[in-house]
Enzyme design. Structure first.
Site, PDB file in Angstrom:
ATOM      1  N   ASN A 162      -2.650  12.951  -3.367  1.00  0.00           N
ATOM      2  CA  ASN A 162      -3.739  13.447  -4.215  1.00  0.00           C
ATOM      3  C   ASN A 162      -4.179  14.849  -3.804  1.00  0.00           C
ATOM      4  OD1 ASN A 162      -4.071  11.323  -6.063  1.00  0.00           O
ATOM      5  ND2 ASN A 162      -5.380  10.166  -4.666  1.00  0.00           N
ATOM      6  N   GLU A 199      -4.781   2.351  -4.248  1.00  0.00           N
ATOM      7  CA  GLU A 199      -3.319   2.332  -4.103  1.00  0.00           C
ATOM      8  C   GLU A 199      -2.827   1.006  -3.539  1.00  0.00           C
ATOM      9  OE1 GLU A 199      -4.858   4.350  -0.283  1.00  0.00           O
ATOM     10  OE2 GLU A 199      -5.485   4.037  -2.357  1.00  0.00           O
ATOM     11  N   ASP A 226       0.846  -1.191   0.000  1.00  0.00           N
ATOM     12  CA  ASP A 226       0.000   0.000   0.000  1.00  0.00           C
ATOM     13  C   ASP A 226       0.885   1.245   0.000  1.00  0.00           C
ATOM     14  OD1 ASP A 226      -3.074   0.719   0.634  1.00  0.00           O
ATOM     15  OD2 ASP A 226      -1.753   2.187   1.603  1.00  0.00           O
ATOM     16  N   ASP A 275      -1.942   9.507 -10.013  1.00  0.00           N
ATOM     17  CA  ASP A 275      -1.886   8.485 -11.066  1.00  0.00           C
ATOM     18  C   ASP A 275      -0.443   8.224 -11.509  1.00  0.00           C
ATOM     19  OD1 ASP A 275      -4.615   8.256 -10.984  1.00  0.00           O
ATOM     20  OD2 ASP A 275      -4.988   9.408 -12.818  1.00  0.00           O
TER      21      ASP A 275
END
Length: 411
Positions: free
Chosen positions: A300, A334, A292, A309
């Site tokens: 973000n 993620e 993770d 991304d």
């Protein structure tokens, strides 16, 4: 590798269109406006293929075709019109195709052929016939289009060759053979491979009624009666190879994550459950890691979702170089997974920690936003018959890694 094409065309507007098509198909292009220029370019360069105008100022009867063919260059002839005399002249040469310029679809078809030729270098075709002469003829047609060819003299040998060469995509088989005929060979192949894995084209000189139907009912994709026209042979072969390619693309899209290109959750579960069933008899241990991205929401929020991304794509690229023998997948968001089918626990943990350390040190240089990011990893190593139990156990370890400081591997 960029391939070079020779375009022989005396009309500048047509030559420009052909060059544009060739470049868009991935070629470097040279243009010759006459037979004299053709000879000069052939003396200086090596060409992957050629597109040849039938009528040139100094070669009005297709003489340029002779020079490209004799130089072992796969040749596509383009003509203003294809009357019987022109067709007879063109068909004397072992060209790969001829196209009429007046046809509205001519240039689209030309592009298709130029795209197919490099692809064909990776397509392996098995030719099965007890007649050496027939095998040689079909093989010569295939080699002309740059297919890779292997041969077998009957159905029994064909099955052996297929076992040794599982990458064979197309089987072209005669029906009338000793030991095992073509129909029976079709049935045997279909016991092991589906229609979307291997295409089978049946051929026969027999006048027997319903033979084509029998071939197809036994698993063939197509059928040709001998003696067949080379043009029809190429059209049917290309259609079958295209079909396999389309199906492979659909499968790839169905099994891949759209953003990273990694296998997706669906494929990961199918593959690992199949692997676990195979290993269940020996009670062998396997490893599974849940990975993770740390503080991904903050990435973000601070840099935008496009930057997030980019991080995920960079992570996927890093997987390729660090886990070449393992199945890696994006399970969602993620969250990623790595399946270790054959590594020991110590080997798997060493690879995972090396991967974690690499990202900690180099991640800032992996994206255009220069974002430093780390990952937390949970790992389990045990015998299991179901991937859900492995994921659940690895998830518990991942939770521990997250809540004990992140950027670590817990097993």
């Amino acid at each position: 590798m960029t391939r070079r094409i020779l375009i022989i065309e005396d009309t500048p507007t047509i030559a420009r269109v052909q060059k544009h098509i060739a470049v868009s198909a991935g070629y470097e292009a040279d243009i010759a406006e006459s037979l004299a220029q053709t000879k000069e370019l052939l003396a200086k360069n090596t060409y992957f293929c050629a597109v040849v105008d039938f009528i040139l100022p100094d070669a009005p009867n297709g003489e340029a075709i002779h020079y490209t063919v004799n130089s072992d260059i796969p040749t596509i002839v383009m003509t203003g019109n294809l009357d019987n005399q022109t067709r007879e002249t063109v068909e004397k040469y072992p060209i790969i195709d001829y196209i009429t310029k007046e046809n509205k679809q001519a240039y689209q078809y030309l592009k298709k052929q130029l795209i197919r030729l490099p692809r064909n270098e990776y397509v392996k075709v098995l030719v099965v016939d007890d007649s050496r002469q027939t095998r040689n003829y079909i093989s010569s047609l295939l080699v002309r289009h740059k297919y890779k060819v292997i041969e077998a003299c009957d159905g029994i040998e064909a099955l052996k060759v297929l076992k040794e060469n599982p990458e064979v995509s197309v089987v072209i088989t005669d029906n009338e053979m000793p030991n095992m005929n073509g129909e029976d060979l079709c049935s045997e192949i279909r016991l092991q491979y589906s229609n979307d894995e291997k295409a089978i084209i049946g051929i026969s000189s027999s006048n027997a009624l319903h033979l084509s139907a029998r071939f197809i009912k036994r698993g063939a994709n197509d059928y040709l009666r001998k003696p067949f026209n080379a043009e029809e042979f190429y059209c049917r072969l290309s259609q079958n190879v295209d079909m396999l390619e389309y199906i492979a693309t659909i499968k790839r899209q169905a099994n891949s994550d759209y953003l990273t290109g990694l296998p997706n959750r669906r494929y990961f579960f199918e593959f690992t459950n199949k692997s676990l069933r195979q290993k269940s008899a020996s009670n062998a241990e396997v490893g599974l890691a849940m990975i993770d991205v740390d503080h991904f929401k903050a990435i973000n929020d601070n840099y935008g979702h496009d930057a997030g991304d980019e991080v995920l794509k960079a992570l996927a690229h890093a997987f390729d170089s660090h886990f070449p023998g393992q199945l890696t997948a994006r399970l969602g968001g993620e969250e990623f997974a790595v399946y270790f089918a054959n590594d020991s626990q110590d080997e798997s943990l060493a690879l995972l920690d090396k991967f974690r350390a690499y990202l900690d040190t180099h991640s800032a240089g992996l994206t255009k936003h220069n974002i430093h990011f780390t990952v937390s990893i949970g790992f389990c190593n045990t015998a299991s018959t179901n991937v859900d139990s492995l994921i659940k156990e690895a998830d518990i370890k991942l939770y521990e890694a997250k809540h004990s400081g992140r950027n670590k591997v817990i097993s």
